[in-house]
Design a protein around this motif. Sequence first.
Motif, PDB file in Angstrom:
ATOM      1  N   VAL A  39     -26.036 -15.219 -51.007  1.00 38.11           N
ATOM      2  CA  VAL A  39     -25.036 -16.246 -50.741  1.00 38.11           C
ATOM      3  C   VAL A  39     -25.684 -17.594 -50.390  1.00 38.11           C
ATOM      4  O   VAL A  39     -25.105 -18.650 -50.637  1.00 38.11           O
ATOM      5  CB  VAL A  39     -24.086 -15.795 -49.609  1.00 38.11           C
ATOM      6  N   CYS A  40     -26.887 -17.569 -49.862  1.00 43.27           N
ATOM      7  CA  CYS A  40     -27.599 -18.781 -49.435  1.00 43.27           C
ATOM      8  C   CYS A  40     -27.697 -19.797 -50.578  1.00 43.27           C
ATOM      9  O   CYS A  40     -28.002 -19.442 -51.715  1.00 43.27           O
ATOM     10  CB  CYS A  40     -29.004 -18.395 -48.958  1.00 43.27           C
ATOM     11  N   ILE A  41     -27.432 -21.070 -50.256  1.00 46.85           N
ATOM     12  CA  ILE A  41     -27.487 -22.126 -51.272  1.00 46.85           C
ATOM     13  C   ILE A  41     -28.740 -22.992 -51.154  1.00 46.85           C
ATOM     14  O   ILE A  41     -28.830 -24.055 -51.761  1.00 46.85           O
ATOM     15  CB  ILE A  41     -26.219 -23.007 -51.237  1.00 46.85           C
ATOM     16  N   ASP A  42     -29.689 -22.554 -50.337  1.00 46.79           N
ATOM     17  CA  ASP A  42     -30.988 -23.225 -50.237  1.00 46.79           C
ATOM     18  C   ASP A  42     -30.889 -24.654 -49.695  1.00 46.79           C
ATOM     19  O   ASP A  42     -31.627 -25.536 -50.102  1.00 46.79           O
ATOM     20  CB  ASP A  42     -31.687 -23.207 -51.599  1.00 46.79           C
ATOM     21  N   CYS A  43     -29.989 -24.875 -48.749  1.00 44.99           N
ATOM     22  CA  CYS A  43     -29.838 -26.228 -48.214  1.00 44.99           C
ATOM     23  C   CYS A  43     -30.849 -26.532 -47.115  1.00 44.99           C
ATOM     24  O   CYS A  43     -31.155 -27.686 -46.863  1.00 44.99           O
ATOM     25  CB  CYS A  43     -28.417 -26.461 -47.713  1.00 44.99           C
ATOM     26  N   GLY A  44     -31.333 -25.506 -46.418  1.00 39.07           N
ATOM     27  CA  GLY A  44     -32.324 -25.694 -45.372  1.00 39.07           C
ATOM     28  C   GLY A  44     -31.791 -26.133 -44.027  1.00 39.07           C
ATOM     29  O   GLY A  44     -32.567 -26.398 -43.118  1.00 39.07           O
ATOM     30  N   ALA A  45     -30.476 -26.213 -43.885  1.00 35.41           N
ATOM     31  CA  ALA A  45     -29.901 -26.646 -42.609  1.00 35.41           C
ATOM     32  C   ALA A  45     -30.327 -25.731 -41.467  1.00 35.41           C
ATOM     33  O   ALA A  45     -30.638 -26.195 -40.367  1.00 35.41           O
ATOM     34  CB  ALA A  45     -28.383 -26.702 -42.699  1.00 35.41           C
ATOM     35  N   CYS A  46     -30.374 -24.449 -41.728  1.00 34.66           N
ATOM     36  CA  CYS A  46     -30.745 -23.480 -40.696  1.00 34.66           C
ATOM     37  C   CYS A  46     -32.183 -23.675 -40.238  1.00 34.66           C
ATOM     38  O   CYS A  46     -32.485 -23.649 -39.039  1.00 34.66           O
ATOM     39  CB  CYS A  46     -30.540 -22.057 -41.194  1.00 34.66           C
ATOM     40  N   ALA A  47     -33.082 -23.890 -41.172  1.00 38.06           N
ATOM     41  CA  ALA A  47     -34.497 -24.084 -40.836  1.00 38.06           C
ATOM     42  C   ALA A  47     -34.689 -25.333 -39.990  1.00 38.06           C
ATOM     43  O   ALA A  47     -35.554 -25.372 -39.112  1.00 38.06           O
ATOM     44  CB  ALA A  47     -35.332 -24.166 -42.106  1.00 38.06           C
ATOM     45  N   GLY A  48     -33.869 -26.330 -40.230  1.00 39.38           N
ATOM     46  CA  GLY A  48     -33.984 -27.582 -39.491  1.00 39.38           C
ATOM     47  C   GLY A  48     -33.607 -27.486 -38.026  1.00 39.38           C
ATOM     48  O   GLY A  48     -34.031 -28.316 -37.228  1.00 39.38           O
ATOM     49  N   VAL A  49     -32.813 -26.489 -37.657  1.00 41.46           N
ATOM     50  CA  VAL A  49     -32.385 -26.362 -36.263  1.00 41.46           C
ATOM     51  C   VAL A  49     -33.071 -25.223 -35.519  1.00 41.46           C
ATOM     52  O   VAL A  49     -32.888 -25.076 -34.317  1.00 41.46           O
ATOM     53  CB  VAL A  49     -30.849 -26.196 -36.142  1.00 41.46           C
ATOM     54  N   CYS A  50     -33.864 -24.437 -36.189  1.00 40.28           N
ATOM     55  CA  CYS A  50     -34.516 -23.285 -35.554  1.00 40.28           C
ATOM     56  C   CYS A  50     -35.590 -23.770 -34.572  1.00 40.28           C
ATOM     57  O   CYS A  50     -36.562 -24.408 -34.995  1.00 40.28           O
ATOM     58  CB  CYS A  50     -35.133 -22.369 -36.594  1.00 40.28           C
ATOM     59  N   PRO A  51     -35.458 -23.433 -33.282  1.00 41.26           N
ATOM     60  CA  PRO A  51     -36.428 -23.926 -32.295  1.00 41.26           C
ATOM     61  C   PRO A  51     -37.800 -23.239 -32.363  1.00 41.26           C
ATOM     62  O   PRO A  51     -38.763 -23.740 -31.793  1.00 41.26           O
ATOM     63  CB  PRO A  51     -35.750 -23.645 -30.956  1.00 41.26           C
ATOM     64  N   VAL A  52     -37.887 -22.113 -33.055  1.00 38.17           N
ATOM     65  CA  VAL A  52     -39.169 -21.394 -33.147  1.00 38.17           C
ATOM     66  C   VAL A  52     -39.704 -21.341 -34.567  1.00 38.17           C
ATOM     67  O   VAL A  52     -40.657 -20.613 -34.852  1.00 38.17           O
ATOM     68  CB  VAL A  52     -39.072 -19.971 -32.538  1.00 38.17           C
ATOM     69  N   ASP A  53     -39.102 -22.085 -35.469  1.00 37.56           N
ATOM     70  CA  ASP A  53     -39.548 -22.167 -36.862  1.00 37.56           C
ATOM     71  C   ASP A  53     -39.739 -20.805 -37.532  1.00 37.56           C
ATOM     72  O   ASP A  53     -40.742 -20.577 -38.200  1.00 37.56           O
ATOM     73  CB  ASP A  53     -40.852 -22.977 -36.968  1.00 37.56           C
ATOM     74  N   CYS A  54     -38.764 -19.921 -37.344  1.00 35.42           N
ATOM     75  CA  CYS A  54     -38.876 -18.600 -37.958  1.00 35.42           C
ATOM     76  C   CYS A  54     -38.076 -18.468 -39.252  1.00 35.42           C
ATOM     77  O   CYS A  54     -37.942 -17.376 -39.792  1.00 35.42           O
ATOM     78  CB  CYS A  54     -38.493 -17.501 -36.970  1.00 35.42           C
ATOM     79  N   ILE A  55     -37.556 -19.585 -39.757  1.00 28.47           N
ATOM     80  CA  ILE A  55     -36.787 -19.580 -40.996  1.00 28.47           C
ATOM     81  C   ILE A  55     -37.565 -20.333 -42.053  1.00 28.47           C
ATOM     82  O   ILE A  55     -37.962 -21.483 -41.849  1.00 28.47           O
ATOM     83  CB  ILE A  55     -35.390 -20.210 -40.798  1.00 28.47           C
ATOM     84  N   ALA A  56     -37.768 -19.675 -43.195  1.00 32.22           N
ATOM     85  CA  ALA A  56     -38.567 -20.287 -44.261  1.00 32.22           C
ATOM     86  C   ALA A  56     -37.988 -19.939 -45.615  1.00 32.22           C
ATOM     87  O   ALA A  56     -37.307 -18.931 -45.769  1.00 32.22           O
ATOM     88  CB  ALA A  56     -40.006 -19.811 -44.172  1.00 32.22           C
ATOM     89  N   PRO A  57     -38.291 -20.748 -46.638  1.00 31.05           N
ATOM     90  CA  PRO A  57     -37.832 -20.441 -47.991  1.00 31.05           C
ATOM     91  C   PRO A  57     -38.473 -19.150 -48.505  1.00 31.05           C
ATOM     92  O   PRO A  57     -39.622 -18.848 -48.196  1.00 31.05           O
ATOM     93  CB  PRO A  57     -38.314 -21.626 -48.833  1.00 31.05           C
ATOM     94  N   VAL A  58     -37.707 -18.419 -49.275  1.00 36.25           N
ATOM     95  CA  VAL A  58     -38.221 -17.213 -49.940  1.00 36.25           C
ATOM     96  C   VAL A  58     -38.954 -17.685 -51.189  1.00 36.25           C
ATOM     97  O   VAL A  58     -38.448 -18.502 -51.947  1.00 36.25           O
ATOM     98  CB  VAL A  58     -37.071 -16.264 -50.334  1.00 36.25           C
ATOM     99  N   GLU A  59     -40.140 -17.185 -51.382  1.00 39.90           N
ATOM    100  CA  GLU A  59     -40.932 -17.613 -52.557  1.00 39.90           C
ATOM    101  C   GLU A  59     -40.883 -16.572 -53.641  1.00 39.90           C
ATOM    102  O   GLU A  59     -40.646 -15.456 -53.494  1.00 39.90           O
ATOM    103  CB  GLU A  59     -42.351 -17.866 -52.125  1.00 39.90           C
TER     104      GLU A  59
END
Length: 59
Positions: A39-59
């Motif tokens: 369902v993810c649309i690859d906008c990156g909004a979630c990664a931008g607010v994560c305080p521990v940087d545990c969200i990254a793009p799937v390669e």
Amino acid sequence: MSYRINEDECIACGACEPVCPVECISEVEGGKRRIDEAVCIDCGACAGVCPVDCIAPVE
């Protein structure tokens, strides 16, 4: 492409869930979050607010 949460590093703060425009982030065991990559649309909004940087793009 989509994003993925590293559940080992997630601190269960929930900051990512309300910023997702397609509501593809859900709570799992222990209050941590998981992204539905189909369902993810690859906008990156979630990664931008994560305080521990545990969200990254799937390669």
